[in-house]
Scaffold this motif. Structure first.
Motif: not given
Ligand code: 0PR
Length: 378
Positions: A213-242
């Protein structure tokens, strides 16, 4: 279903039998997965919250708070001070919600989305579901999307551009800053799929590519705790800048304790949120730096080993993924599989790809290199 219930003992015995057929991360043979053995506290937290449903979060306000804190932690990590979001079923649903927001924000009748040729296959499903036309942009020699190609793909129907921070196949990080310039210039939504890389890149020592989100144009990011976050499945993540993006994806749920939902799935695993929360707390930044650092070390060990044995790396690894090829890669992949190694053969790049997740220890990497050496000698 049999007419009468079985004893606990026999149910558990049958489950054990089935579990024996499964592969287990602990054996160190799974080199093709982007999931890993969850952290021990992820399991504890999952058990504690296993009846919790975030699809009716008024019943589970404690779990809802845990979700909020996980999202806040991810938002801070990815420089989205005002970002909002949810834990979803995985990267696929996260990407879906992002493109749903982009599509609903536009009034275009025949919407198109610009995707890198390396985009995850979830976008094929999403384009199908949302009736979006995918337009594929070519890659550069490091398998990153080429911004000139992206620009060429823009049309009056473009509603979004997608960039990936850590592609599933080769771990490439697209030049998000360059794509952002294009997105801003043409007034197009930019989504970053960091399902894998979002919990890797921030923890690599002396490596700070700009992708969030440091980058101006980025409106949303997918980031999944159930991959390298080592959380239990199903833990995906969606973030919106605003927060105003949420209006674009909301559905009324008039008879639930919550009057609106912002996720595609209704009933949602509160246990997964609790597991992600527990791992974040238990590891902290230092813990993740150690986990990621070890994965990168083992990736380097493998990469050096491949080169020593005369194999060609497809690209110098930046994340904990490494791919190599030989004179006959396909047959080599079959021989490795016959020795019990689960590796991916990527036909489009004719290479063997290895994901060095936290369950891959140095001894596993060494054993893999030894087997590889033996196969080549035969
Ligand atoms: N975006 C990226 C960059 C991904 O790598 C993945 C999945 C997704 C989106 C979709 O995420 P979900 O699968 O959570 O919906 N990456 C791996 C892949 O498809 C997932 C995976 C996990 C594959 C475990 C195999 C495996 O054993 O390659």
């Amino acid at each position: 279903m049999q007419p009468k219930g079985l004893s606990t003992k026999s149910v558990l015995a049958e489950l054990k039998n089935m579990q024996r057929i499964d592969q287990h991360y602990d054996n160190g043979k799974i080199l093709c997965s982007m999931c890993t053995k969850p952290h021990p506290l992820a399991k504890k937290a999952y058990e504690m919250f296993f009846e919790s449903n975030l699809g009716d979060s008024g019943l589970f306000p404690g779990t809802a708070l845990l979700e909020k804190e996980v999202i806040q932690a991810l938002a801070t990590l990815l420089h989205g001070e005002k970002a909002v979001g949810f834990l979803v079923s995985g990267g696929t649903e996260a990407n879906l919600m992002a493109l749903l927001a982009a599509r609903n924000a536009s009034k275009i009748e025949h919407p198109e989305v610009v995707l890198p040729q390396s985009a995850h296959f979830s976008f094929t499903k999403i384009c199908n579901l949302l009736n979006l036309k995918p337009v594929y942009a070519g890659l550069d020699s490091s398998f990153r999307v080429d911004p000139t190609e992206v620009k060429k793909c823009i049309s009056k129907n473009t509603i979004a551009i997608v960039g990936t921070a850590g592609t599933a196949e080769l771990g490439a990080i697209d030049p998000i800053d360059k794509i952002s310039e294009i997105a801003l210039r043409y007034g197009v939504y930019l989504h970053v799929d960091a399902a894998f890389g979002g919990l890797v890149i921030p923890f690599i020592k002396d490596f700070k590519p700009n992708f969030d989100f440091n980058i101006e144009g980025v409106k949303s990011i997918t980031v999944d705790p159930h991959k390298m976050g080592m959380a239990a499945i199903p833990a995906g993540g969606i973030l919106f800048k605003e927060a105003n993006a949420l209006d674009l994806i909301k559905t009324e749920t008039l008879y639930l304790t919550d009057r609106v939902q912002y996720t595609f799935v209704g009933t949602r695993a509160g246990a997964a949120a609790a597991s992600a929360w527990a791992v974040f707390k238990a590891l902290g930044k230092a813990g993740y730096q150690k986990v990621v650092g070890d994965c990168i070390k083992n990736t380097k060990l493998l990469a050096e080993g491949f080169e020593k044995q005369g194999f060609k790396l497809v690209v110098e690894p930046t994340l904990n993924l490494v791919a190599f090829r030989s004179a006959n890669t396909k047959s080599l992949a079959e021989k490795l599989r016959a020795k019990g190694w689960f590796i991916s053969y990527l036909s489009r790049y004719d290479c063997i790809r290895i994901v060095v997740m936290p369950h891959i220890k140095k001894r596993h990497a060494v054993a893999f290199l030894e087997d590889l050496c033996q196969i080549e000698k035969l």
